[in-house]
Design an enzyme around this catalytic site. Structure first.
Site, PDB file in Angstrom:
ATOM      1  N   CYS A   1       9.392  -1.761   6.270  1.00 50.88           N
ATOM      2  CA  CYS A   1       8.358  -1.873   5.234  1.00 50.88           C
ATOM      3  C   CYS A   1       7.540  -3.144   5.438  1.00 50.88           C
ATOM      4  O   CYS A   1       6.352  -3.178   5.164  1.00 50.88           O
ATOM      5  CB  CYS A   1       8.988  -1.867   3.857  1.00 50.88           C
ATOM      6  SG  CYS A   1       9.831  -0.328   3.511  1.00 50.88           S
TER       7      CYS A   1
ATOM      8  N   CYS B   1      -2.248 -13.200  16.276  1.00 52.05           N
ATOM      9  CA  CYS B   1      -1.851 -11.979  15.558  1.00 52.05           C
ATOM     10  C   CYS B   1      -1.183 -12.426  14.257  1.00 52.05           C
ATOM     11  O   CYS B   1      -1.405 -13.539  13.805  1.00 52.05           O
ATOM     12  CB  CYS B   1      -0.929 -11.102  16.406  1.00 52.05           C
ATOM     13  SG  CYS B   1       0.653 -11.866  16.737  1.00 52.05           S
TER      14      CYS B   1
ATOM     15  N   ASN C   1       6.316 -10.425  -2.829  1.00 54.92           N
ATOM     16  CA  ASN C   1       5.866  -9.185  -2.183  1.00 54.92           C
ATOM     17  C   ASN C   1       6.889  -8.037  -2.291  1.00 54.92           C
ATOM     18  O   ASN C   1       6.706  -6.976  -1.719  1.00 54.92           O
ATOM     19  CB  ASN C   1       5.465  -9.439  -0.721  1.00 54.92           C
ATOM     20  CG  ASN C   1       6.623  -9.901   0.139  1.00 54.92           C
ATOM     21  OD1 ASN C   1       7.785  -9.836  -0.264  1.00 54.92           O
ATOM     22  ND2 ASN C   1       6.315 -10.387   1.322  1.00 54.92           N
ATOM     23  N   ASN C   2       7.968  -8.259  -3.042  1.00 61.26           N
ATOM     24  CA  ASN C   2       8.919  -7.181  -3.357  1.00 61.26           C
ATOM     25  C   ASN C   2       8.512  -6.438  -4.627  1.00 61.26           C
ATOM     26  O   ASN C   2       8.900  -5.302  -4.856  1.00 61.26           O
ATOM     27  CB  ASN C   2      10.325  -7.734  -3.647  1.00 61.26           C
ATOM     28  CG  ASN C   2      10.953  -8.473  -2.494  1.00 61.26           C
ATOM     29  OD1 ASN C   2      11.766  -9.355  -2.715  1.00 61.26           O
ATOM     30  ND2 ASN C   2      10.592  -8.141  -1.267  1.00 61.26           N
ATOM     31  N   MET C   3       7.765  -7.155  -5.486  1.00 62.18           N
ATOM     32  CA  MET C   3       7.605  -6.714  -6.870  1.00 62.18           C
ATOM     33  C   MET C   3       6.921  -5.348  -7.013  1.00 62.18           C
ATOM     34  O   MET C   3       7.136  -4.671  -8.000  1.00 62.18           O
ATOM     35  CB  MET C   3       6.820  -7.754  -7.688  1.00 62.18           C
ATOM     36  CG  MET C   3       7.370  -9.162  -7.607  1.00 62.18           C
ATOM     37  SD  MET C   3       9.095  -9.321  -8.122  1.00 62.18           S
ATOM     38  CE  MET C   3       8.939  -9.020  -9.852  1.00 62.18           C
ATOM     39  N   HIS C   4       6.102  -4.965  -6.039  1.00 65.40           N
ATOM     40  CA  HIS C   4       5.351  -3.710  -6.206  1.00 65.40           C
ATOM     41  C   HIS C   4       6.254  -2.480  -6.085  1.00 65.40           C
ATOM     42  O   HIS C   4       5.848  -1.389  -6.428  1.00 65.40           O
ATOM     43  CB  HIS C   4       4.219  -3.624  -5.185  1.00 65.40           C
ATOM     44  CG  HIS C   4       4.628  -3.076  -3.858  1.00 65.40           C
ATOM     45  ND1 HIS C   4       5.492  -3.735  -3.013  1.00 65.40           N
ATOM     46  CD2 HIS C   4       4.324  -1.911  -3.254  1.00 65.40           C
ATOM     47  CE1 HIS C   4       5.675  -2.987  -1.929  1.00 65.40           C
ATOM     48  NE2 HIS C   4       4.993  -1.885  -2.045  1.00 65.40           N
TER      49      HIS C   4
ATOM     50  N   CYS D   1      26.783  12.168  13.477  1.00 63.50           N
ATOM     51  CA  CYS D   1      26.711  13.561  13.925  1.00 63.50           C
ATOM     52  C   CYS D   1      25.245  13.924  14.166  1.00 63.50           C
ATOM     53  O   CYS D   1      24.910  14.622  15.125  1.00 63.50           O
ATOM     54  CB  CYS D   1      27.265  14.514  12.872  1.00 63.50           C
ATOM     55  SG  CYS D   1      29.015  14.306  12.525  1.00 63.50           S
TER      56      CYS D   1
ATOM     57  N   ASP E   1      17.662  -1.148   4.520  1.00 62.44           N
ATOM     58  CA  ASP E   1      16.341  -0.992   5.134  1.00 62.44           C
ATOM     59  C   ASP E   1      16.361  -1.141   6.652  1.00 62.44           C
ATOM     60  O   ASP E   1      15.347  -1.435   7.251  1.00 62.44           O
ATOM     61  CB  ASP E   1      15.377  -2.018   4.527  1.00 62.44           C
ATOM     62  CG  ASP E   1      15.841  -3.445   4.774  1.00 62.44           C
ATOM     63  OD1 ASP E   1      16.907  -3.626   5.386  1.00 62.44           O
ATOM     64  OD2 ASP E   1      15.139  -4.382   4.359  1.00 62.44           O
TER      65      ASP E   1
END
Lengths: 468, 102
Positions: free
Chosen positions: A250, A426, A131-134, A236, A192
């Site tokens: 994500c 869920c 699910n990282n590939m996109h 700051c 992230d």
């Protein structure tokens, strides 16, 4: 029919054979690469993926130091009047560290390797997942399950074998950040999560390094340069960390793949500008990218705050304070990306996915309430579940009551069946606990959550159930 | 997500004189967009109002913004601003919470 089955099992068998041959090849390539790295390591004083001998260092007879190969490789840069040989030569002598080899880091690293950054460091502790590939375009399917740093280094090396790639296969912590950062001129934040962002910014202030910071989620991106030429640092701008609920990830909120791609490219661009001393780096300004509206705005942001806890006039924040600082506590969120596991309920208000499936099989009379957002429900859902998203649960309790009554009605004649049960599910088992708590407070005292949500269902009951 | 218009009542003292209003546009980014469901909104505020006054009115309209309002960058007409800056007619006030994903 029988012949179709035979045919498909033959194909499956062939796929398995090929896959196993492929992993053998991958292993052999890896082992050869690592042999080669070791050889280069000895030759080049501690830097892995060192340039091959023919195109190694700035050793030409020209005063700018570019070899004939380099002149050819970077000719389009050299032809740019505002860049030229001087900027390229500076770039070739620079060292840049990219923290995170994910959606932002992928294009950033590929461009930095391609353009001839002298030494390129990569920090990450994760492995490549499907699910990282996109969005994490530096990785290829062959690397699924393997280290992101190794995968990213291999791609960078294949783009430009003359760039020195340094692999830092570890999580960035206060214990190792100073040592790693001190070896580089410019730091690129391609992480992230909020605690990492504070940690990276603080470390850059302590060491006096410019920081190219990018972020993306959903359909929006942000970019700015911190701690550069007297400009502000992350603290700051954001002295108080955002509440955990405001930090979208994500993995929870989703992200359109190309959005971090665009921000990552812009990060490479800012890093190149700083390294080659060309143009006006994005310091004291923040670029906001809105993918849906196809709009980029650049807003002026505050300058360095004299009161800043870290970079301010009277700040006592030095290396020692940095190493002691608890970033997870400060931001109330974990440095690693492992999903949250709440425990809000008593054991008697929860059942495992396995137990739910047993009860389902025994025909127990119940209502299954799925409290995920509607667009999640549309991806995949358990049969006969009622979708009432957690956010709208309060206003839709009547529906839940009606569903229970209806179920009771169905079982009406069979008095032995007992009360109709209410189960809540869920995605991962956090929202379902929140929902059960709310339901119990509103009088649905028998409500129970299914532990681990649909992920639990996939783990314990049906391994083929789609994960997302 | 289209912009919406909200008017806030102003005090009219015995109908003598209507208080002057200025119209500003608030721009929402990132989490502020999710919480309001809007990209932007038009807002009428009494002249002399500060950026802080505008924020207060916006949070009054969308109480869920309370969650992030302590951690945002503000920009007025794409320029740095503080909460005490007085807004003018046609100003654009951007509310920019940090994004941490990547």
């Amino acid at each position: 029919m029988a012949s179709t089955t035979t045919e498909s099992s033959r194909i499956l068998h062939e796929i398995e054979t090929l896959k196993s041959a492929r992993s053998d090849l991958d292993r052999r390539i890896s082992s050869l690469e690592s042999q080669l790295r070791d050889l280069n390591h000895h030759q080049n004083n501690g830097v892995s993926h060192a340039p091959s001998a023919s195109v190694s260092t700035l050793d030409s007879t020209f005063p700018h130091g570019l070899s004939p190969d380099m002149i050819y490789r970077y000719s389009r840069h050299l032809l740019l009047p505002s860049f030229g040989v001087q900027a390229q030569s500076r770039l070739l002598k620079s060292s840049i560290l990219v923290v995170g080899a994910g959606g932002l880091g992928s294009p950033a690293l590929m461009y930095l390797a391609a353009c001839g950054a002298g030494r390129l460091g990569i920090v990450d502790h994760d492995v490549v997942e499907l699910n990282n590939m996109h969005r994490q375009i530096i990785h290829t399917e062959a690397y699924i399950g393997r280290s992101k740093v190794e995968s990213a280094a291999a791609t960078c090396h294949s783009i430009n074998s003359t760039v020195q790639i340094v692999e830092h296969k570890e999580a960035l912590r206060t214990s190792n950040a100073l040592e790693i950062f001190s070896k580089y001129d410019i730091i690129v934040d391609a992480t992230d999560n909020a605690p990492s962002r504070y940690m990276i910014s603080d470390c850059c202030v302590v060491l006096g390094k410019p920081l190219v910071s990018g972020a993306a989620v959903g359909l929006e991106g942000q970019l700015t340069v911190y701690n550069y030429n007297g400009g502000p640092c992350y603290r700051c701008l954001f002295p108080t960390p955002p509440p955990t609920t405001a930090c979208q990830r994500c993995s929870d909120s989703g992200v359109l793949g190309v959005v971090p791609g665009i921000i990552g490219c812009l990060q490479a661009l800012e890093a190149i500008k700083i390294a080659s001393a060309v143009g006006e780096p994005l310091s004291g300004r923040m670029l906001l990218f809105d993918a849906l509206a196809a709009r980029i705005r650049t807003v002026k942001i505050r300058g360095r705050s004299l009161q800043c806890e870290v970079c301010g006039e009277n700040s006592k924040f030095k290396a020692a304070q940095f190493q002691e600082f608890d970033y997870e506590k400060f931001t109330q969120s974990p440095l690693s990306t492992s999903p949250l596991r709440l425990k809000l309920l008593e054991p008697h208000s929860r059942i495992s996915a396995k137990e739910y499936s047993d009860r389902l099989r025994n025909g127990e009379s119940h209502v299954l309430l799925d409290v995920r957002p509607e667009h999640h429900f549309k991806i995949v859902s358990l049969p006969n579940s009622l979708n009432v998203p957690l956010a709208s649960l309060d206003g839709r309790l009547e529906e839940v009551g009606l569903a229970l009554k209806e179920e009771e009605h169905k079982q009406g004649s069979d008095s032995s069946s007992g009360d109709v049960q209410l189960y809540v599910v869920c995605r991962r088992g956090n929202d379902s606990q929140r929902a059960v708590k709310a339901l119990q407070e509103k009088g649905f005292t028998s409500a129970k959550d299914i532990i681990g949500g649909l992920e639990g269902w996939a783990r314990e009951v049906d391994p083929t159930y789609p994960a997302y | 997500m289209k912009g919406q218009e909200y008017r806030f009542e102003t005090s009219e003292s015995s109908g003598e004189k209507v208080e002057h209003l200025v119209q500003i546009k608030a721009l929402f980014f990132a989490r502020a967009r999710d919480l309001t469901g809007l990209n932007d909104m038009v807002l009428d505020v009494p002249s002399g109002s500060t950026a802080k006054d505008c924020l207060n009115k916006i949070v009054g309209k969308f109480p869920r913004l309370e969650e992030i309002i302590g951690c945002v960058v503000l920009a007025l007409n794409e320029d740095y601003t503080t909460e005490s800056t007085i807004v003018k007619d046609k100003d654009e006030l951007a509310i920019i919470p940090p994004i941490s994903g990547g």
